[in-house]
Design a protein around this motif. Structure first.
Motif, PDB file in Angstrom:
ATOM      1  N   ASP A 189       0.804  -1.110  -0.057  1.00 19.10           N
ATOM      2  CA  ASP A 189      -0.103  -0.001  -0.002  1.00 19.10           C
ATOM      3  C   ASP A 189       0.872   1.267  -0.048  1.00 19.10           C
ATOM      4  O   ASP A 189       0.429   2.357  -0.234  1.00 19.10           O
ATOM      5  CB  ASP A 189      -0.855  -0.054   1.430  1.00 19.10           C
ATOM      6  CG  ASP A 189      -1.987  -1.076   1.322  1.00 19.10           C
ATOM      7  OD1 ASP A 189      -2.296  -1.692   0.094  1.00 19.10           O
ATOM      8  OD2 ASP A 189      -2.226  -1.673   2.289  1.00 19.10           O
ATOM      9  N   LEU A 190       2.191   0.993   0.275  1.00 13.72           N
ATOM     10  CA  LEU A 190       2.919   2.381   0.393  1.00 13.72           C
ATOM     11  C   LEU A 190       3.445   2.934  -0.872  1.00 13.72           C
ATOM     12  O   LEU A 190       4.582   2.793  -1.292  1.00 13.72           O
ATOM     13  CB  LEU A 190       4.059   1.968   1.401  1.00 13.72           C
ATOM     14  CG  LEU A 190       3.881   1.572   2.940  1.00 13.72           C
ATOM     15  CD1 LEU A 190       5.153   1.123   3.704  1.00 13.72           C
ATOM     16  CD2 LEU A 190       3.115   2.615   3.681  1.00 13.72           C
ATOM     17  N   ASN A 191       2.353   3.575  -1.542  1.00 17.06           N
ATOM     18  CA  ASN A 191       2.917   4.381  -2.720  1.00 17.06           C
ATOM     19  C   ASN A 191       1.986   5.527  -2.936  1.00 17.06           C
ATOM     20  O   ASN A 191       0.619   5.453  -2.255  1.00 17.06           O
ATOM     21  CB  ASN A 191       3.009   3.385  -4.020  1.00 17.06           C
ATOM     22  CG  ASN A 191       1.575   2.915  -4.510  1.00 17.06           C
ATOM     23  OD1 ASN A 191       0.793   3.861  -5.166  1.00 17.06           O
ATOM     24  ND2 ASN A 191       0.923   2.073  -3.996  1.00 17.06           N
TER      25      ASN A 191
ATOM     26  N   GLU B 197      -3.555  12.984  -3.959  1.00 15.92           N
ATOM     27  CA  GLU B 197      -3.574  12.664  -5.586  1.00 15.92           C
ATOM     28  C   GLU B 197      -2.175  12.720  -5.997  1.00 15.92           C
ATOM     29  O   GLU B 197      -1.768  13.907  -6.269  1.00 15.92           O
ATOM     30  CB  GLU B 197      -4.639  13.443  -6.346  1.00 15.92           C
ATOM     31  CG  GLU B 197      -4.755  12.809  -7.633  1.00 15.92           C
ATOM     32  CD  GLU B 197      -5.658  13.463  -8.330  1.00 15.92           C
ATOM     33  OE1 GLU B 197      -6.065  14.748  -8.503  1.00 15.92           O
ATOM     34  OE2 GLU B 197      -6.678  12.971  -9.210  1.00 15.92           O
ATOM     35  N   ASN B 198      -1.537  11.682  -6.614  1.00 14.78           N
ATOM     36  CA  ASN B 198      -0.313  11.786  -7.042  1.00 14.78           C
ATOM     37  C   ASN B 198       0.673  12.606  -6.233  1.00 14.78           C
ATOM     38  O   ASN B 198       1.478  13.419  -6.674  1.00 14.78           O
ATOM     39  CB  ASN B 198      -0.198  12.025  -8.564  1.00 14.78           C
ATOM     40  CG  ASN B 198      -0.990  11.147  -9.399  1.00 14.78           C
ATOM     41  OD1 ASN B 198      -0.987   9.896  -9.170  1.00 14.78           O
ATOM     42  ND2 ASN B 198      -1.984  11.784 -10.402  1.00 14.78           N
ATOM     43  N   GLY B 199       0.315  12.498  -4.780  1.00 15.11           N
ATOM     44  CA  GLY B 199       1.291  13.064  -3.828  1.00 15.11           C
ATOM     45  C   GLY B 199       0.957  14.313  -3.421  1.00 15.11           C
ATOM     46  O   GLY B 199       1.460  15.157  -2.540  1.00 15.11           O
ATOM     47  N   LYS B 200      -0.025  15.093  -4.227  1.00 13.35           N
ATOM     48  CA  LYS B 200      -0.436  16.267  -3.735  1.00 13.35           C
ATOM     49  C   LYS B 200      -1.505  16.296  -2.929  1.00 13.35           C
ATOM     50  O   LYS B 200      -2.575  15.480  -2.960  1.00 13.35           O
ATOM     51  CB  LYS B 200      -1.032  17.026  -5.144  1.00 13.35           C
ATOM     52  CG  LYS B 200      -1.394  18.589  -4.791  1.00 13.35           C
ATOM     53  CD  LYS B 200      -1.885  19.142  -6.024  1.00 13.35           C
ATOM     54  CE  LYS B 200      -2.380  20.362  -6.018  1.00 13.35           C
ATOM     55  NZ  LYS B 200      -3.659  20.473  -5.125  1.00 13.35           N
ATOM     56  N   GLY B 201      -1.707  16.965  -1.713  1.00 13.65           N
ATOM     57  CA  GLY B 201      -2.661  17.122  -0.611  1.00 13.65           C
ATOM     58  C   GLY B 201      -3.891  17.622  -1.211  1.00 13.65           C
ATOM     59  O   GLY B 201      -3.988  18.550  -1.689  1.00 13.65           O
TER      60      GLY B 201
ATOM     61  N   LEU C 299       9.324  16.388   3.782  1.00 15.58           N
ATOM     62  CA  LEU C 299       8.741  15.126   4.430  1.00 15.58           C
ATOM     63  C   LEU C 299       8.492  14.181   3.331  1.00 15.58           C
ATOM     64  O   LEU C 299       8.345  14.758   2.115  1.00 15.58           O
ATOM     65  CB  LEU C 299       7.355  15.303   4.989  1.00 15.58           C
ATOM     66  CG  LEU C 299       7.425  16.147   6.302  1.00 15.58           C
ATOM     67  CD1 LEU C 299       5.838  16.140   6.938  1.00 15.58           C
ATOM     68  CD2 LEU C 299       8.133  15.160   7.497  1.00 15.58           C
ATOM     69  N   ASN C 300       8.885  13.005   3.537  1.00 16.93           N
ATOM     70  CA  ASN C 300       8.411  11.884   2.637  1.00 16.93           C
ATOM     71  C   ASN C 300       7.315  11.276   3.266  1.00 16.93           C
ATOM     72  O   ASN C 300       7.157  10.794   4.271  1.00 16.93           O
ATOM     73  CB  ASN C 300       9.727  10.763   2.778  1.00 16.93           C
ATOM     74  CG  ASN C 300       9.283   9.628   1.860  1.00 16.93           C
ATOM     75  OD1 ASN C 300       8.170   9.274   1.579  1.00 16.93           O
ATOM     76  ND2 ASN C 300      10.249   8.871   1.498  1.00 16.93           N
ATOM     77  N   MET C 301       6.211  11.361   2.550  1.00 17.67           N
ATOM     78  CA  MET C 301       4.702  10.771   2.935  1.00 17.67           C
ATOM     79  C   MET C 301       4.645   9.528   3.510  1.00 17.67           C
ATOM     80  O   MET C 301       3.730   8.985   4.013  1.00 17.67           O
ATOM     81  CB  MET C 301       3.748  11.205   1.945  1.00 17.67           C
ATOM     82  CG  MET C 301       3.239  12.639   1.737  1.00 17.67           C
ATOM     83  SD  MET C 301       3.039  13.696   3.028  1.00 17.67           S
ATOM     84  CE  MET C 301       1.683  12.835   3.938  1.00 17.67           C
TER      85      MET C 301
END
Ligand code: 2AM
Ligand code: CA
Length: 259
Positions: A77-79, A111-115, A233-235
């Motif tokens: 799940d970590l992506n 969404e694709n890393g954007k909050g 930060l790395n999410m």
């Protein structure tokens, strides 16, 4: 995306209100409590049930969604590709068990890393803090204003207890340079204090679901959310996280030392 996010807000708020009813009802029953990584790290039947309830609803809304939930995530799940949901059914489980207060339920959507959206629900106070970069941040139906950009000396600082006790990163000096230190035992509660301007900052070792929602709300209100050394930060990994006003962040950067 605007209309879709409006629909998302209605759906998520509905689940969180239902989860609140489940959590409050649990106070009338005996809780099942287990330890996880150590005797201070607890999980209860309520954490598990609420996470299952959120996951079921997320999948009904968005079958392809990736869910990073505290009690059920797997390495796969970590992506952050496509839609990623971070779920912390109860943040501050120790407080939930011992105090029946000072805990929150949290959901975040990226969404694709954007909050896109953060939701932090103070269950006992019945205050839901929610929003995102396109609409701002609300407490229930009231739009929040950005907190004043206070310096460290003029504000309270929240610090995770082990960090203060063991003086990680020279944080005792940070505490002494502030107006005072506050420790509540819930990342969500402490981040609420920063976005409300009640504290100038909060620093602790946090897991992705501890900071995912708070990061969106705090950044939307112009606050700094970074690793304590100032790097982004790395999410997907646990980190030493600092949420603070921009001025307090600069003050703290001058005081911290590598541990
Ligand atoms: P939790 O209740 O969701 O587990 C307590 O100081 C705060 O740290 C809470 O937000 C708690 O979240 C979190 N926490 C508990 N155990 C932790 C751990 N092993 N690593 C990082 N954060 C933790
Ligand atoms: Ca939790």
């Amino acid at each position: 995306m605007g209309k879709e996010l409006e629909y998302l807000d209605i759906a998520v708020k509905g689940w969180m209100h239902e989860a609140r009813a489940k959590i409050l009802a649990a106070f009338d029953e005996d809780l099942d409590v287990w330890t996880k990584s150590g005797r201070n790290d607890l999980v209860t039947n309520v954490d598990k049930e609420v996470e299952k309830f959120y996951s079921k609803n997320i999948h009904l809304l968005s079958p392809e969604a990736n869910i990073i939930g505290e009690e059920s995530f797997t390495q796969a799940d970590l992506n952050m590709d496509g839609l990623t949901w971070f779920v912390d059914p109860i943040d501050g489980t120790m407080n939930f068990v011992k105090q029946h207060s000072h805990f929150v339920s949290m959901i975040a959507v990226y969404e694709n890393g954007k909050g896109l959206r953060g939701y932090i629900y103070d269950v006992i106070e019945d205050k839901l803090y929610w929003g995102g970069p396109d609409i701002g941040v609300f407490c229930n139906n009231n739009k929040m204003r950005a907190p004043d950009n206070v310096f460290l000396k003029d504000g309270l600082i929240g610090i995770g207890a082990p960090y203060l006790i063991h003086n990680f990163f020279n944080l005792q000096a940070v505490a002494l340079a502030s107006s005072g230190t506050r420790i509540y035992g819930s990342a969500g509660i402490q981040i609420i204090h920063v976005i409300e301007g009640k504290c100038a900052g909060y620093v602790s070792y946090l897991r992705p679901w501890d900071f995912a929602a708070g990061k969106i709300l705090a950044e939307t209100l112009g606050l700094s959310v970074k690793m304590i050394d100032g790097t982004p930060l790395n999410m997907l990994i646990s980190s030493d996280v600092l949420v603070a006003t921009k001025n307090a962040q600069k003050d703290i950067a001058k005081l911290i030392k590598k541990s």
